[in-house]
Motif scaffolding. Structure first.
Motif, PDB file in Angstrom:
ATOM      1  N   PRO A   1     -13.240 -31.565  17.986  1.00 60.54           N
ATOM      2  CA  PRO A   1     -11.993 -32.287  17.707  1.00 60.54           C
ATOM      3  C   PRO A   1     -12.005 -33.654  18.375  1.00 60.54           C
ATOM      4  O   PRO A   1     -12.363 -33.769  19.559  1.00 60.54           O
ATOM      5  N   PRO A   2     -11.642 -34.704  17.641  1.00 57.22           N
ATOM      6  CA  PRO A   2     -11.704 -36.055  18.215  1.00 57.22           C
ATOM      7  C   PRO A   2     -10.681 -36.244  19.317  1.00 57.22           C
ATOM      8  O   PRO A   2      -9.601 -35.661  19.308  1.00 57.22           O
ATOM      9  N   ARG A   3     -11.064 -37.089  20.279  1.00 56.83           N
ATOM     10  CA  ARG A   3     -10.145 -37.465  21.346  1.00 56.83           C
ATOM     11  C   ARG A   3      -9.846 -38.947  21.215  1.00 56.83           C
ATOM     12  O   ARG A   3     -10.732 -39.727  20.837  1.00 56.83           O
ATOM     13  N   PRO A   4      -8.612 -39.368  21.494  1.00 64.44           N
ATOM     14  CA  PRO A   4      -8.234 -40.772  21.302  1.00 64.44           C
ATOM     15  C   PRO A   4      -9.181 -41.725  22.024  1.00 64.44           C
ATOM     16  O   PRO A   4      -9.498 -41.534  23.201  1.00 64.44           O
ATOM     17  N   GLY A   5      -9.653 -42.743  21.280  1.00 64.20           N
ATOM     18  CA  GLY A   5     -10.501 -43.757  21.877  1.00 64.20           C
ATOM     19  C   GLY A   5     -11.928 -43.342  22.116  1.00 64.20           C
ATOM     20  O   GLY A   5     -12.712 -44.090  22.711  1.00 64.20           O
ATOM     21  N   ARG A   6     -12.301 -42.146  21.655  1.00 64.11           N
ATOM     22  CA  ARG A   6     -13.671 -41.680  21.867  1.00 64.11           C
ATOM     23  C   ARG A   6     -14.347 -41.451  20.524  1.00 64.11           C
ATOM     24  O   ARG A   6     -13.713 -41.091  19.537  1.00 64.11           O
ATOM     25  N   ALA A   7     -15.644 -41.673  20.497  1.00 65.74           N
ATOM     26  CA  ALA A   7     -16.408 -41.486  19.270  1.00 65.74           C
ATOM     27  C   ALA A   7     -16.895 -40.041  19.182  1.00 65.74           C
ATOM     28  O   ALA A   7     -16.279 -39.122  19.733  1.00 65.74           O
ATOM     29  N   LEU A   8     -18.029 -39.840  18.532  1.00 69.76           N
ATOM     30  CA  LEU A   8     -18.480 -38.508  18.151  1.00 69.76           C
ATOM     31  C   LEU A   8     -18.838 -37.625  19.349  1.00 69.76           C
ATOM     32  O   LEU A   8     -19.600 -38.022  20.228  1.00 69.76           O
ATOM     33  N   GLU A   9     -18.266 -36.413  19.371  1.00 71.20           N
ATOM     34  CA  GLU A   9     -18.653 -35.364  20.304  1.00 71.20           C
ATOM     35  C   GLU A   9     -18.923 -34.110  19.490  1.00 71.20           C
ATOM     36  O   GLU A   9     -18.293 -33.899  18.444  1.00 71.20           O
ATOM     37  N   LEU A  10     -19.839 -33.235  19.972  1.00 71.83           N
ATOM     38  CA  LEU A  10     -20.275 -32.085  19.189  1.00 71.83           C
ATOM     39  C   LEU A  10     -19.630 -30.788  19.671  1.00 71.83           C
ATOM     40  O   LEU A  10     -19.277 -30.633  20.833  1.00 71.83           O
ATOM     41  N   GLU A  11     -19.519 -29.841  18.720  1.00 73.08           N
ATOM     42  CA  GLU A  11     -18.991 -28.521  19.043  1.00 73.08           C
ATOM     43  C   GLU A  11     -19.993 -27.724  19.874  1.00 73.08           C
ATOM     44  O   GLU A  11     -21.201 -28.016  19.887  1.00 73.08           O
ATOM     45  N   GLN A  12     -19.495 -26.695  20.548  1.00 69.73           N
ATOM     46  CA  GLN A  12     -20.369 -25.817  21.321  1.00 69.73           C
ATOM     47  C   GLN A  12     -21.134 -24.853  20.414  1.00 69.73           C
ATOM     48  O   GLN A  12     -22.310 -24.578  20.649  1.00 69.73           O
ATOM     49  N   GLU A  13     -20.478 -24.342  19.378  1.00 68.60           N
ATOM     50  CA  GLU A  13     -21.142 -23.412  18.470  1.00 68.60           C
ATOM     51  C   GLU A  13     -21.898 -24.181  17.390  1.00 68.60           C
ATOM     52  O   GLU A  13     -21.540 -25.316  17.053  1.00 68.60           O
ATOM     53  N   PRO A  14     -22.950 -23.581  16.805  1.00 67.87           N
ATOM     54  CA  PRO A  14     -23.746 -24.301  15.804  1.00 67.87           C
ATOM     55  C   PRO A  14     -22.985 -24.497  14.499  1.00 67.87           C
ATOM     56  O   PRO A  14     -22.251 -23.612  14.044  1.00 67.87           O
ATOM     57  N   GLY A  15     -23.160 -25.675  13.904  1.00 67.52           N
ATOM     58  CA  GLY A  15     -22.483 -25.968  12.653  1.00 67.52           C
ATOM     59  C   GLY A  15     -23.145 -27.104  11.903  1.00 67.52           C
ATOM     60  O   GLY A  15     -24.094 -27.732  12.391  1.00 67.52           O
ATOM     61  N   VAL A  16     -22.656 -27.352  10.700  1.00 65.74           N
ATOM     62  CA  VAL A  16     -23.126 -28.466   9.883  1.00 65.74           C
ATOM     63  C   VAL A  16     -21.910 -29.259   9.405  1.00 65.74           C
ATOM     64  O   VAL A  16     -20.812 -28.718   9.263  1.00 65.74           O
ATOM     65  N   MET A  17     -22.153 -30.533   9.154  1.00 61.85           N
ATOM     66  CA  MET A  17     -21.085 -31.437   8.747  1.00 61.85           C
ATOM     67  C   MET A  17     -21.460 -32.133   7.458  1.00 61.85           C
ATOM     68  O   MET A  17     -22.621 -32.458   7.215  1.00 61.85           O
ATOM     69  N   CYS A  18     -20.441 -32.380   6.634  1.00 61.63           N
ATOM     70  CA  CYS A  18     -20.584 -33.223   5.447  1.00 61.63           C
ATOM     71  C   CYS A  18     -19.363 -34.141   5.395  1.00 61.63           C
ATOM     72  O   CYS A  18     -18.225 -33.674   5.514  1.00 61.63           O
ATOM     73  N   LEU A  19     -19.598 -35.415   5.239  1.00 65.20           N
ATOM     74  CA  LEU A  19     -18.531 -36.395   5.064  1.00 65.20           C
ATOM     75  C   LEU A  19     -18.600 -36.933   3.644  1.00 65.20           C
ATOM     76  O   LEU A  19     -19.663 -37.379   3.204  1.00 65.20           O
ATOM     77  N   GLY A  20     -17.486 -36.891   2.951  1.00 66.71           N
ATOM     78  CA  GLY A  20     -17.424 -37.426   1.592  1.00 66.71           C
ATOM     79  C   GLY A  20     -16.503 -38.625   1.543  1.00 66.71           C
ATOM     80  O   GLY A  20     -15.407 -38.610   2.107  1.00 66.71           O
ATOM     81  N   THR A  21     -16.943 -39.684   0.847  1.00 62.89           N
ATOM     82  CA  THR A  21     -16.182 -40.935   0.825  1.00 62.89           C
ATOM     83  C   THR A  21     -16.114 -41.486  -0.584  1.00 62.89           C
ATOM     84  O   THR A  21     -17.140 -41.564  -1.278  1.00 62.89           O
ATOM     85  N   VAL A  22     -14.917 -41.877  -1.009  1.00 53.34           N
ATOM     86  CA  VAL A  22     -14.750 -42.597  -2.271  1.00 53.34           C
ATOM     87  C   VAL A  22     -15.335 -43.989  -2.091  1.00 53.34           C
ATOM     88  O   VAL A  22     -14.900 -44.738  -1.214  1.00 53.34           O
ATOM     89  N   CYS A  23     -16.318 -44.342  -2.908  1.00 55.81           N
ATOM     90  CA  CYS A  23     -17.065 -45.584  -2.697  1.00 55.81           C
ATOM     91  C   CYS A  23     -16.208 -46.835  -2.831  1.00 55.81           C
ATOM     92  O   CYS A  23     -16.282 -47.747  -2.010  1.00 55.81           O
ATOM     93  N   ARG A  24     -15.420 -46.883  -3.904  1.00 54.40           N
ATOM     94  CA  ARG A  24     -14.716 -48.122  -4.233  1.00 54.40           C
ATOM     95  C   ARG A  24     -13.211 -47.874  -4.322  1.00 54.40           C
ATOM     96  O   ARG A  24     -12.619 -47.950  -5.399  1.00 54.40           O
ATOM     97  N   PRO A  25     -12.562 -47.596  -3.197  1.00 55.53           N
ATOM     98  CA  PRO A  25     -11.112 -47.367  -3.228  1.00 55.53           C
ATOM     99  C   PRO A  25     -10.365 -48.641  -3.592  1.00 55.53           C
ATOM    100  O   PRO A  25     -10.825 -49.755  -3.282  1.00 55.53           O
TER     101      PRO A  25
END
Length: 533
Positions: free
Chosen positions: A363-387
């Protein structure tokens, strides 16, 4: 007052290119001004060091932004030589030919793909070698890392079962495709704009670089920009430009500087206590930004990067491996795999991109960038190219050190909402397919209970974040309402140009670091009266 031919404000991706090109003539005096310091932090060179850099207010600006109906988030931007190219995730994606041709379609001659492709080819040193669609031997050294983790191969194989074509070069065409990301990394080290374009020419006697220097306003006399007023480590200083002032401070700081200099919407300026020099309603308006939507799954068995990078011991071992070999997870960009997909099959080209990695974010914390979970997982980010949703930026004080009010309207149009929902469902389809489906046991974010269109959009707002790709706040166009013309000259003020992502009226289908470097190269051609071939 110190005098130069060109005064460049901002030493980011655009400013470093401009300094390189304009100082190539030994008779031309060039000043490059950076509000932050030199890029001396060791974390600049380490690709996975971006998280520490983004967290640190000495190397990143932290701008507060309002999202829609009152949500708050933080937008980080580079505060050092190299700008955001020194702290970003290093993914190199140029956008498709149609993205660049769109600029010409909007009335900006000389910005189409036929003009920009030769510039990209001249900039690039692509490890796949030269071809009709890529360059080799250029100053911007690139790399791609394949087979980084078995989970990546599972994701790519699953995409193949859905008909997505596996490619080595995701920038080579504009169809549905998947592959390992191309990155501004070489030999396990980040290649920032400063590394590629500025440091190799720093010893030129006609090039001056000043750091820790905040530009307070642009000096305008008789309708012409004649220099800038700045503060260098608490000391006021004026710099004169006999040819041009080039504002290259980015899509946030550039419109902010114009506004505090009296160029912007008159009502906004007066409310902030700024004397109106030129009423330009579109300065700070038209802001567009990507909004990645997050999908995370828990793994059935241990694997991926979480156990390697979410604890002091793992980080220490990864750091030792990096120091000894320049390899391992610390030598990689922010994500490993990228796919370009159509949110709906009837579209003529992809309108979304997916980023995938064998880790999951805590879970993100204010003013901080990427931190990882303790348990193993995978991530996918989806973005609309031309909003096409648009936000705005407005100064609230006459001092540029006071953050502007940023308001963004992610998913504010029917087009953006539909594309986002359809893209998110394709993401779920991927992780329910093939070998990757056998590796995951549960969707953790946003969770299987999120089903309706409205719930998906709300989850994208709740769990997503800004894409760090803001554009449009000083957009180019053919009419007087546009802030700059196709030569990037500010309408109404002679000797003043804006050269950065703020001049782009639309987003490219990718990441803006590479396109902004190419934009600045094109701007230098215009200034020098040359043509890149």
């Amino acid at each position: 007052m110190e005098e130069f031919d060109f005064v460049i404000v901002g030493a980011g991706a655009a400013g470093c290119v401009l300094a390189n090109r304009l100082s190539a003539d030994p008779g031309t005096r060039v000043l490059l001004i950076e509000a932050g310091g030199w890029d001396t932090s060791p974390f600049v060179r380490v690709p996975k060091g971006f998280s520490r850099l983004m967290d640190d207010r000495r190397t990143a600006w932290h701008y507060p932004a309002t999202v829609g109906a009152g949500r708050q988030e933080t937008w980080q931007r580079g505060r050092l030589v190299g700008g955001s190219s020194a702290i970003n995730g290093m993914i190199y994606a140029r956008g498709g030919p149609a993205d660049h041709d769109e600029l010409e379609r909007r009335g900006n001659p000389g910005w189409g793909w036929s003009t920009m492709l030769p510039i990209f080819k001249r900039l690039e040193d692509n490890p796949l070698g030269a071809s009709p669609v890529r360059g080799a031997g250029g100053p911007l050294r690139l790399s791609t890392a394949t087979g980084t983790d078995p989970l990546c191969e599972d994701m790519i194989a699953s995409a193949g079962e859905l008909g997505w074509r596996r490619v080595d070069d995701v920038n080579a065409d504009d169809d549905e495709r998947i592959g390992y990301v191309m990155a501004t990394i070489h030999g396990g080290r980040r290649v920032s704009a400063a590394e590629a374009f500025l440091h190799p020419v720093r010893r030129r006697p006609n090039l001056t670089v000043v750091v820790d220097t905040v530009v307070l306003r642009i000096l305008v006399h008789d309708g012409r920009a004649v220099g800038v007023r700045a503060e260098h480590r608490g000391r006021p200083v004026d710099y004169r430009a006999t040819a041009e002032v080039l504002v290259a401070a980015g899509a946030i700081a550039s419109p902010q500087l114009l506004q505090v200099s009296g160029i912007g919407p008159a009502d906004t300026l007066r409310a902030a206590g700024v004397e109106v020099l030129l009423d330009r309603p579109r300065v700070g308006v038209g802001l567009r930004e990507h909004r990645p939507m997050r999908l995370q799954h828990r793994l059935a068995e241990p694997g991926g990067y979480n156990p390697l990078l979410n604890n002091a011991l793992g980080q220490g071992l990864a750091g030792l491996r990096y120091l000894l070999t320049r390899r391992g997870p610390l030598a990689l960009p922010v994500h490993d795999v990228i796919a370009y997909v159509k949110s709906r099959p009837e579209l003529d080209r992809p309108d979304a991109y997916l980023l995938m990695a064998p880790f999951s974010a805590a879970p993100p914390r204010p003013g901080r960038a990427l931190e990882l979970e303790q348990e193993p997982g995978v991530m996918c980010l989806g973005t609309v190219c031309r909003p096409d949703s648009e936000g705005s930026l407005a100064v609230t004080a006459a001092d540029p050190r006071t953050p502007p009010a940023i308001v963004t309207e992610y998913f504010g149009t029917a087009h953006d909402r539909r594309a986002a929902v359809d893209t998110f469902r394709r993401m779920r389809e991927l992780f329910a397919t093939g070998p990757i489906a056998k590796r995951v046991v549960a969707e953790t974010i946003p969770g299987p209970g999120v089903r309706t269109d409205e719930e998906i959009v709300e989850a994208a707002l709740a769990y997503g974040y800004c894409g760090y790709h803001a554009v449009g706040t000083c957009a180019m166009g053919p009419t007087d309402e546009h802030v700059v013309d196709a030569q990037l000259r500010v309408r109404g003020v002679a000797g003043l140009r804006v050269v950065d992502a703020s001049v782009l009226p639309t987003l490219v289908a990718g990441f803006i670091n590479g396109p902004v470097s190419a934009l600045a190269w094109r701007a230098a051609d215009l200034i020098l009266g040359e043509t890149t071939t």
